[in-house]
Design a protein around this motif. Structure first.
Motif, short mmCIF file in Angstrom:
data_model
loop_
_atom_site.label_atom_id
_atom_site.label_comp_id
_atom_site.label_asym_id
_atom_site.label_seq_id
_atom_site.Cartn_x
_atom_site.Cartn_y
_atom_site.Cartn_z
N GLY A 189 0.79 -1.22 0.00
CA GLY A 189 0.00 0.00 0.00
C GLY A 189 0.82 1.27 0.00
O GLY A 189 1.98 1.30 -0.44
N LEU A 190 0.22 2.32 0.54
CA LEU A 190 0.82 3.66 0.52
C LEU A 190 2.09 3.70 1.36
O LEU A 190 2.16 3.15 2.46
N LEU A 191 3.12 4.35 0.82
CA LEU A 191 4.39 4.49 1.53
C LEU A 191 4.28 5.53 2.64
O LEU A 191 3.53 6.52 2.52
N GLU A 192 5.02 5.31 3.71
CA GLU A 192 5.04 6.28 4.81
C GLU A 192 5.77 7.55 4.38
O GLU A 192 6.80 7.48 3.70
N PRO A 193 5.26 8.72 4.76
CA PRO A 193 5.97 9.97 4.41
C PRO A 193 7.28 10.09 5.16
O PRO A 193 7.43 9.60 6.29
#
Length: 270
Positions: A189-193
């Protein structure tokens, strides 16, 4: 006669209309999100382990098509540069034009313009100590360029390997062809900022529309399945049990008149 108007298969007119509407809306959401995603994102395969542990070797990532001028510190980008071999590469931007980047401070961290950067995605090296680079270096990034490092600082071939070239290992912003937002396979899923760069001028990038697209695709699938399942479920719930037909009369299973023998005359009482 029942007061509920029904259509074939036992489905109410309202239910049939709502199920059709659900399928139509679900199809619009699914196809719209899929087409939008194909326009916004480009898939790439990461062939090396230079971005581990953030992105494993062989992972399939989704890179948002952006202009190089939109890139900020902390972004993971896909770029192509002739001096780096000309094939698409994936690295993290740690400094932009005008920055002075150096490594390492007393705690083993990168510094950008003298400010230490916390990088929680790095993994321990020899002896279990986390250091931002196995080699000390310092560079000033020319305007319009980007300084790039892999997250596996022990194996990555990145800007540190090109420090003696023009630009001190940096690449022009124009070489960027996408910013990695998410790992599609495996489904991480979405990568951590990269919040360690947030305090620097310009801050960090906001994630692309990946979450909205994923939500729309899932919602579309749910609506399509719910609408398609209405008919079979309605027929199952309205099916009458065997032997409860309205044609049967009380007191006889074949509709015969009392006192009449099958195939014979009416019996007269004596």
């Amino acid at each position: 006669m029942s007061g509920n108007t029904r259509v074939k298969g036992g489905r109410g007119r309202l239910g049939s209309m709502l199920s059709g509407l659900a399928v139509a809306l679900g199809s619009a959401l699914f196809l719209g999100a899929f087409i939008w995603g194909a326009v916004v994102y480009q898939p790439y395969t990461v062939p090396t382990d230079s971005m581990t542990p953030t992105i494993a070797v062989g992972s399939r990532v989704l890179a948002e098509r952006i202009d190089g001028d939109e890139v900020r510190r902390g972004d993971i980008v896909v770029f192509t540069d002739p001096l780096w071999g000309g094939s698409p590469m994936v690295k993290r931007v740690v400094a932009v034009g005008g920055d002075t980047i150096a490594c390492c401070d007393a705690d083993g961290r990168l510094t950008v313009n003298g400010k230490a950067v916390h990088e929680p995605y790095l993994r321990p090296g020899i002896g279990g100590r986390i250091v931002a680079s196995g080699q000390d270096f310092s560079a000033t990034v020319p305007e319009g360029n980007l300084f790039l490092l892999g997250d596996d600082r022990h194996t990555s071939l990145d800007s540190r390997s090109h420090l003696d070239e023009a630009g001190q290992g940096s690449v022009p912003r124009s070489t960027v062809i996408g910013r990695v937002d998410a790992v599609a396979w495996p489904a991480n899923g979405l990568l951590e900022p990269a919040t360690g760069f947030a305090a620097l001028p310009g801050g960090i990038s906001r994630p692309g529309p990946f979450t909205a697209l994923f939500t729309a695709i899932v919602a579309g699938c749910v609506l399509i399945l719910a609408g398609a399942a209405y008919g079979p479920v309605a027929r199952l719930l309205t099916r009458r049990p065997a032997g409860t037909g309205t044609g049967a009369r009380a007191g006889g299973s074949s509709g015969e008149r009392p006192g009449v023998r099958p195939g014979g005359r009416e019996k007269v009482g004596t």
